[in-house]
Enzyme design. Structure first.
Site, short mmCIF file in Angstrom:
data_model
loop_
_atom_site.label_atom_id
_atom_site.label_comp_id
_atom_site.label_asym_id
_atom_site.label_seq_id
_atom_site.Cartn_x
_atom_site.Cartn_y
_atom_site.Cartn_z
N TYR A 1 -55.63 -52.32 -43.53
CA TYR A 1 -55.15 -53.55 -42.88
C TYR A 1 -54.20 -54.30 -43.59
CZ TYR A 1 -58.63 -52.98 -39.36
OH TYR A 1 -59.27 -52.41 -38.20
N HIS B 1 -62.46 -38.48 -18.86
CA HIS B 1 -62.50 -39.97 -19.34
C HIS B 1 -60.95 -40.28 -19.72
CE1 HIS B 1 -64.48 -43.56 -20.35
NE2 HIS B 1 -63.63 -43.68 -21.32
N ALA B 2 -60.50 -41.43 -19.15
CA ALA B 2 -58.94 -41.71 -19.47
C ALA B 2 -58.57 -41.69 -20.72
CB ALA B 2 -58.62 -42.99 -18.89
N HIS C 1 -53.28 -49.94 -18.97
CA HIS C 1 -53.86 -49.97 -20.34
C HIS C 1 -53.33 -48.62 -21.34
CE1 HIS C 1 -56.50 -50.53 -23.62
NE2 HIS C 1 -56.73 -49.22 -23.54
N GLU C 2 -53.67 -47.66 -20.16
CA GLU C 2 -53.30 -46.37 -20.71
C GLU C 2 -51.71 -45.98 -21.11
OE1 GLU C 2 -55.37 -44.42 -22.29
OE2 GLU C 2 -57.21 -45.33 -21.40
N HIS D 1 -50.23 -47.41 -24.07
CA HIS D 1 -50.64 -46.34 -25.27
C HIS D 1 -49.11 -45.64 -25.49
CE1 HIS D 1 -54.39 -47.73 -26.66
NE2 HIS D 1 -54.92 -47.08 -25.58
N GLU E 1 -54.83 -50.56 -29.10
CA GLU E 1 -55.69 -50.86 -28.05
C GLU E 1 -55.08 -52.31 -27.69
OE1 GLU E 1 -57.47 -49.09 -26.63
OE2 GLU E 1 -57.75 -47.56 -28.21
N HIS F 1 -70.78 -45.26 -33.58
CA HIS F 1 -69.56 -45.27 -34.53
C HIS F 1 -70.37 -45.40 -35.89
CE1 HIS F 1 -67.73 -46.45 -30.86
NE2 HIS F 1 -66.51 -46.37 -31.49
N ARG G 1 -61.45 -52.31 -35.98
CA ARG G 1 -60.31 -52.02 -35.08
C ARG G 1 -60.42 -52.75 -33.54
NH1 ARG G 1 -60.52 -45.61 -35.18
NH2 ARG G 1 -61.14 -46.16 -37.25
N TYR G 2 -61.68 -52.70 -32.90
CA TYR G 2 -61.74 -53.30 -31.95
C TYR G 2 -61.83 -54.73 -31.90
CZ TYR G 2 -62.94 -48.37 -31.10
OH TYR G 2 -63.06 -47.00 -31.21
#
Ligand SMILES: [Zn+2]
Length: 717
Positions: free
Chosen positions: A303, A432-433, A462-463, A466, A490, A592, A601-602
């Protein structure tokens, strides 16, 4: 975020499949090594072997060496047989570039002199090209496996991942020899810093192998967990996905939920305690070898900001009043349904009742907790079907959204090579996308077995977020082709989703007709977003705060389990359904943790997306602070070139600058802050304050008593 973009990585279902994506051998090795924002997926059918043409100039003589990696691995006799020979290639190149630069005074001392900045720059450029080729090859192999799950493709994928890990290690080791302190070019310094990250590979070979083995055993234990059905000991093939996930989302019988909760945590936790301790120990060794004080410092270093940990703590404090109101309201609703015996009026919420194994989002129980159940929730699925929407049409509309912002139109290769519908030829694939960058120019793809419904309509946007990010930074050198920090990618996708999901936008594109939006409907909408995005924040925070404590040695092995529950209770106000002890070990029950994947990150993504959204909305003239007609939660940036241009400028930086610089381009701010998310949820907050008062719902919670520390023999020492 399950609601707006169910593909995000924090969703546990499917997550574990990601572990295969790059092969266990390279995982954790080079943290920023992969750029697919994939909710999972993977693969590997390498169509050709990697061949590295190495232009080496020696004494003015050009010579091309075809560097065949497979041959290299097979035969030690081959010209470029080892990492040591990598070094000689660099040196040859360095030598050659010196010659190219002008007449060389051939003094013996010269060849020992440190390379000049120009020479270093040339070397780095050369390395980048090779690095990019290997990475592109690895990505293609991963894609091919994810698109067609055969053993053959898997072996290709695994091999490509191992090859990439090897090249990346050689690159890092080589670049670490350069003293970058004296370099005047800050960008060059940053390029070297990024490529020179050794990560776990800094460990001696035996320890490195041991560490990867420890992580692999945790991951595999997680992935293989199987359970017997509640009340049916003969049916024992239940797994996390889909059975347990579905049960937690839809079943409401507390005893059944408790049974599955215990089964899951027992199976995925305690059996890996030994591996986890080995992992922690070696993670620390690796950090020290990389000149960091602990694994926590390694993660936080991504970061780029020494105040970042404080910024994270501050966000948690900022959102606490709102979180407490939401918690109080949900606990009240749960008491109405389950009674005081099961749900205390003032204690933490038993987490098995919240619709998710980890209680990380609570949207699955919105059906009986929603503020105004008599009001219909917004859903345009029927209208999409009536109008004959197809998956292609959904992507075309997403593309249209971006071009309306003056952003980049999807290249033809996207349409030619993506998988946008489930193939009907009978093959197995990861559905999965996911959004992929192939590290070339204009080769970006999505793999998504798209179904025509509203939820997937948002996922498409959303995709495509990216994909747009990939396209904007594709001119950057390979190590800068990534998000400004781990949370950025994201967040960008979600900025679009925040606009698209407004009734305003859905009306504009003809999907919403005769929709009456009163205050109650709005509160229902905000509530749903709140139990998805807000409740996630303390959860995500705890997952890494706990691991920082473990990595730093502040949390000792003898208190591993109870410290975890203490933090879950303190920050989220939830507790296990049964008493846990130090004989249990529950943190690895989250993917995770088992897989050594950083989670902050989320958290970051969920916070900064609202800062991005607010800035873009202001530029679009859709948001004016204090204007009830132009609120943050009813803004649609569609067709705003002002917003698009600014967004584009931020994205084009990739990771070439520290993230505050990137954020400043769009928002004018250099810090992460919860101001925007709080403003977005203000109507919900105001409503909750009144409602909790009216209901007499207690706000806040007492500490959980559900973890009891009984030191056990092997831990006692
Ligand atoms: Zn995503």
């Amino acid at each position: 975020m399950p609601d707006l973009a169910p593909t995000s990585h924090n969703l546990s279902s499917n997550e574990f499949k990601r572990l295969n994506r790059f092969g266990i051998t390279c995982k954790g090795l080079f943290i920023p090594s992969v750029q697919q924002y994939v909710s999972d997926g993977d693969s590997a059918n390498s169509s050709s072997r990697p061949v590295f043409p190495v232009q080496v100039l020696i004494n003015g003589l050009a010579e091309t060496i075809q560097w065949d990696w497979n041959v290299r691995r097979d035969s030690e006799k081959h010209i470029m047989a080892s990492n040591i020979q990598w070094r000689s290639v660099w040196l040859m190149l360095l030598f050659a570039s010196t010659i190219a630069a002008g007449p060389v005074k051939r003094r013996s001392t010269e060849s020992e002199k440190a390379p000049s900045e120009t020479e270093i720059s040339q070397i780095v450029e050369w390395i980048e090209q090779r690095y990019q080729q290997t990475k592109a090859h690895q990505t293609l192999a991963a894609w091919e496996y994810g698109s067609n799950l055969t053993e053959f493709n898997l072996s290709k994928k695994t091999k490509a991942a191992a090859d990439f890990a090897e090249v990346a290690k050689a690159v890092a080791e080589e670049l670490q020899q350069f003293k970058t302190d004296q370099l005047t070019n800050a960008t060059l310094k940053r390029r070297i810093k990024k490529l020179a990250k050794l990560g776990y590979a800094a460990l001696p070979a035996d320890q490195f192998k041991e560490l990867l083995g420890a992580i692999a055993s945790m991951e595999s234990n997680y992935a293989k967990a199987k359970f017997c059905a509640y009340g049916d000991a003969t049916k024992c093939d239940l797994s996390l996905d889909p059975e347990l996930t579905e049960i937690f989302a839809n079943h409401r019988e507390p005893e059944e939920l408790k049974y599955y909760w215990v089964q899951w945590y027992n199976a995925t936790g305690a059996p890996v305690r030994e591996s986890f301790q080995k992992y922690v120990e070696l993670n620390r060794q690796a950090a020290l070898r990389n000149n960091f004080s602990s694994g926590a410092a390694v993660w936080l270093n991504e970061y780029d900001d020494s105040t970042f940990e404080q910024q994270v703590d501050d966000v948690i404090e900022q959102i606490r009043p709102l979180y407490e109101q939401l918690h109080a309201y949900v606990r009240y609703k749960l008491r109405q349904k389950y009674g005081d015996k099961l749900v205390s009026p003032t204690g933490p919420i038993p987490m098995h009742l919240l619709g998710n194994l980890w209680a990380q989002t609570w949207d699955n129980i919105a059906d009986f907790t929603t503020p105004f159940p008599e009001k219909k929730l917004l859903d345009v699925t029927d209208e999409m079907i009536r109008q004959g929407y197809t998956p292609i049409k959904m992507f075309q509309m997403g593309d249209d959204f971006f071009t309306s912002l003056n952003m980049t139109k999807l290249p033809q290769t996207f349409w030619d090579k993506s998988i946008l519908e489930k193939p009907t030829d009978g093959r197995d694939l990861v559905c999965h996308a996911s959004a992929w960058d192939f590290f070339a120019i204009d080769d970006v793809r999505i793999k998504q077995c798209t179904r025509v419904n509203m939820r997937e309509f948002f996922v498409v946007h959303h995709e495509l977020g990216h994909i747009q990010y990939y396209l904007q930074y594709q001119h950057q050198p390979v190590e800068f082709r990534g998000g400004a920090n781990p949370g950025f990618h994201e967040a960008v996708g979600d900025v679009l989703s925040l606009s698209v999901s407004t009734p305003k936008h859905l009306k504009k594109v003809g999907l919403l007709k005769d929709y009456e939006e009163d205050e109650q409907v709005k509160i229902n909408q905000f509530y749903r977003a709140g139990v998805t995005k807000l409740v996630f924040l303390p959860f995500a925070y705890t997952l890494d705060k706990y691991r920082w404590g473990v990595f730093r040695g502040d949390i000792k092995p003898r208190e591993y389990n109870c410290k975890f529950w203490e933090m879950r209770s303190r920050y989220s106000g939830v507790e296990p359904p049964v008493v846990r002890t130090e004989q249990d070990f529950d943190p690895p029950a989250k993917y995770h943790v088992s897989a050594d994947v950083e989670y902050l990150r989320y958290f970051v993504s969920y916070v900064i997306q609202f800062q991005f959204h607010r800035a873009a909305c202001a530029l679009a003239g859709e948001y004016v602070k204090g204007d009830p007609e132009k609120t943050l939660n009813n803004c649609d940036i569609y067709q705003s070139t002002a917003a698009g241009n600014q967004l584009k400028e931020m994205l084009a930086l990739g990771s070439s600058k520290p993230w505050p610089d990137a954020m400043e381009v769009l928002t004018g701010e250099r810090k992460m802050s919860a101001d925007a998310i709080l403003e977005y949820f203000d109507p919900l907050y105001q409503w909750l304050l009144e409602e909790n008062k009216r209901l007499g719902a207690h706000v806040g919670w007492t500490d959980s008593q559900k973890c009891v520390s009984h030191p056990i023999d092997f831990m006692a020492a």
